[in-house]
Design an enzyme around this catalytic site. Structure first.
Site, PDB file in Angstrom:
ATOM      1  N   LYS A  51      -3.497  -2.727   0.763  1.00 20.60           N
ATOM      2  CA  LYS A  51      -2.694  -1.877  -0.133  1.00 20.60           C
ATOM      3  C   LYS A  51      -2.901  -2.328  -1.582  1.00 20.60           C
ATOM      4  O   LYS A  51      -3.009  -3.533  -1.846  1.00 20.60           O
ATOM      5  CB  LYS A  51      -1.223  -1.992   0.271  1.00 20.60           C
ATOM      6  CG  LYS A  51      -0.283  -1.059  -0.481  1.00 20.60           C
ATOM      7  CD  LYS A  51       1.147  -1.190   0.050  1.00 20.60           C
ATOM      8  CE  LYS A  51       2.102  -0.225  -0.612  1.00 20.60           C
ATOM      9  NZ  LYS A  51       3.481  -0.315  -0.078  1.00 20.60           N
ATOM     10  N   SER A 126       5.521   3.984   1.332  1.00 21.23           N
ATOM     11  CA  SER A 126       4.551   4.036   0.269  1.00 21.23           C
ATOM     12  C   SER A 126       3.159   3.547   0.661  1.00 21.23           C
ATOM     13  O   SER A 126       2.203   3.794  -0.061  1.00 21.23           O
ATOM     14  CB  SER A 126       5.040   3.188  -0.911  1.00 21.23           C
ATOM     15  OG  SER A 126       5.171   1.831  -0.515  1.00 21.23           O
ATOM     16  N   SER A 150       8.200   1.025   4.057  1.00 17.40           N
ATOM     17  CA  SER A 150       6.871   1.482   3.622  1.00 17.40           C
ATOM     18  C   SER A 150       5.698   1.093   4.510  1.00 17.40           C
ATOM     19  O   SER A 150       4.589   1.562   4.277  1.00 17.40           O
ATOM     20  CB  SER A 150       6.598   0.997   2.205  1.00 17.40           C
ATOM     21  OG  SER A 150       7.237   1.848   1.295  1.00 17.40           O
TER      22      SER A 150
HETATM   23  N1  GLN Z   1      10.746   4.750   0.772  1.00 16.57           N
HETATM   24  C1  GLN Z   1      11.440   3.617   0.277  1.00 16.57           C
HETATM   25  C2  GLN Z   1      11.520   3.698  -1.230  1.00 16.57           C
HETATM   26  O1  GLN Z   1      11.112   4.674  -1.749  1.00 16.57           O
HETATM   27  C3  GLN Z   1      10.768   2.358   0.728  1.00 16.57           C
HETATM   28  C4  GLN Z   1       9.674   1.897  -0.132  1.00 16.57           C
HETATM   29  C5  GLN Z   1       9.029   0.643   0.348  1.00 16.57           C
HETATM   30  O2  GLN Z   1       9.302   0.150   1.435  1.00 16.57           O
HETATM   31  N2  GLN Z   1       8.201   0.076  -0.497  1.00 16.57           N
HETATM   32  O3  GLN Z   1      11.993   2.828  -1.893  1.00 16.57           O
END
Ligand code: GLN
Length: 449
Positions: A51, A126, A150
């Site tokens: 990532k 994400s 994410s």
């Molecule tokens: N979807 C969650 C957010 O928008 C989780 C993001 C993540 O785990 N980095 O914060």
């Protein structure tokens, strides 16, 4: 050129339209191969996709942001050192929501990633680039980061396996911080066994991350051979409403399969989980507003301002240019909840509720060996469906954020598809440091499909 590398580069070209990768390590891969050839390890000769918020020396580390588009990482993250020691090759950097804020990979400055299963739909986020790259067959191994889901949610949306380790199990050294008390790095892979392999390599104490734990790391591959899980807790009270009917069908099916295996399924109560979205979006934004202060165009980030008349104007011109809308929203929210006068009402209160959520889980784990939940209440949504409705996007995180709030580990495994062929995932949650246990049950579920 070695066959594995040629295959990977071909797959990158064939799947270019999915936009899973920000950087393909085309120039470096041969060198990586030559350097790693002599190393015999768990990941010998395997290509690992990373990532783009994890630093790999010499490669761009954009975090999906225009601000860091030209930033080249000056050092390797801890997990990257570990992967190299185990013979793995760094294949490239995957697309992501900007600074890991989002659930669809639509908030990337590099354009959205498409879901390989159905490109009209989002891959989740994400870590959507990592999950989609594995699903599209670029490589069987990728790393993501999980602050509130994410890793698990994109795994579920793309039909692959995603594991968020216990907070502190994996060093965050070299991971660009979003919300430091919630962030963890973890594997996204095709199979549960591959998840165990990659976790084995990256887990363990690192002196450079004071929150990394020195509790000995289990042997996850032998954990896969054990059969420790007898009882499975399901918080049925959370599954009454807001759940897509097709997600519900696949979830009930999974429960039935486990019962047939002789597992005991118990109804458990997690009374404070209904507050987890609120708690998460207070704590995560508060921490983010502080962590992202370093992006000012001097210490980090592209300098855009040319004619500022004061230092504040200079910062704000750079930040105005560099950050996307979602990141700005979160910084503003986080700054607000930390401001004097509101701190006690929001931030301090959220910390107290965090404790209650933690205690709910501890109580549930006294009754059941592991817990089972859908990974996400809805099916992979269509591109553009929620992009202008942040609250709808936040609400889809209901089952994942509480796991980060409590610091416990969770794994999302495929649980079949909807009638229209969209993947559905279920997540298994374990108590602190019980990654072996959830991997083992994950493998059982995988073998039953
Ligand atoms: N979807 C969650 C957010 O928008 C989780 C993001 C993540 O785990 N980095 O914060």
């Amino acid at each position: 050129m070695p066959e594995t590398i040629r295959r990977f580069l071909d797959a990158c070209r064939e799947n270019k339209a999915l936009n899973t990768m920000i950087t393909v390590n085309e120039a470096g891969l041969r060198q990586e191969y030559a350097a790693q050839k002599s190393r015999k390890g768990l990941l010998s000769g395997k290509l690992i996709i990373i990532k783009d918020n994890i630093n790999v020396k010499g490669l761009p580390c954009s975090c999906g942001s225009r601000f860091l588009k030209d930033y080249i990482a000056p050092y390797d993250a801890h997990v990257i050192e570990r992967i190299r020691e185990a013979g793995g090759l760094i294949a490239g950097k995957a697309n992501m929501d900007e600074f890991a804020m989002g659930s669809s990979t639509e908030y990337s400055a590099f354009g959205p990633t498409l879901n390989p299963v159905n490109p009209e739909h989002v891959p989740g986020g994400s870590s959507g680039g990592s999950a989609a790259a594995v699903a599209a067959g670029l490589s069987d191994y990728a790393l993501g980061s999980d602050t509130g889901g994410s890793i698990r949610q994109p795994a579920s949306f793309c039909g692959v396996v995603g594991l968020k380790p216990t907070y502190g199990r994996v060093s965050r050294y070299g991971l660009t911080a979003f919300a430091s008390s919630l962030d963890q790095i973890g594997p996204l892979t095709r199979t549960v066994r591959q998840s165990a392999e990659l976790l084995q390599v990256i887990a363990g104490k690192d002196a450079r991350d004071a929150t990394s734990s020195d509790i000995p790391v289990d042997d996850y591959l032998s954990a896969l051979e054990r059969d420790e899980v007898q009882s499975i807790g399901v918080p049925f009270h959370l599954l009454q409403e807001g759940l897509d009917p097709e997600v519900k069908v696949r979830f009930d099916e999974t429960v039935a399969l486990l019962k047939k295996q002789g597992k005991q399924v118990l109804d458990v109560s997690l009374p404070h989980l209904k507050y987890s979205i609120a708690v998460y979006y207070i704590l995560a934004t508060a921490e983010a507003s502080s962590n992202l202060a370093r992006f000012d165009g001097i210490r980090y980030g592209a300098r855009q301002s040319r004619e500022a008349e004061s230092i504040n104007e200079f910062y704000s011109q750079n930040r105005e240019y560099g950050f996307g809308a979602e990141v700005k929203r979160r910084i503003m929210l986080g700054t607000y909840v930390l401001s004097s006068g509101y701190y006690d009402a929001y931030y301090a209160r959220a910390q107290k509720v965090r404790r209650l959520i933690h205690d709910d889980f501890q109580k549930a784990f006294r009754e059941a060996d592991v817990l089972l939940l859908p990974t996400c209440p809805v099916l992979p949504f269509k591109l553009g469906e929620h992009v202008d409705d942040p609250l709808a996007m936040y609400l889809s995180d209901i089952f994942t954020v509480s796991v980060n709030i409590a610091g416990i580990p969770g794994i999302s495994v495929p649980a079949g598809s909807s009638d229209t062929g969209l993947p559905v995932g279920v997540q298994i949650l374990g108590n602190l440091y019980q990654e072996g246990r959830i991997l083992q049950l994950g493998q059982t579920l995988e073998s039953l499909r």
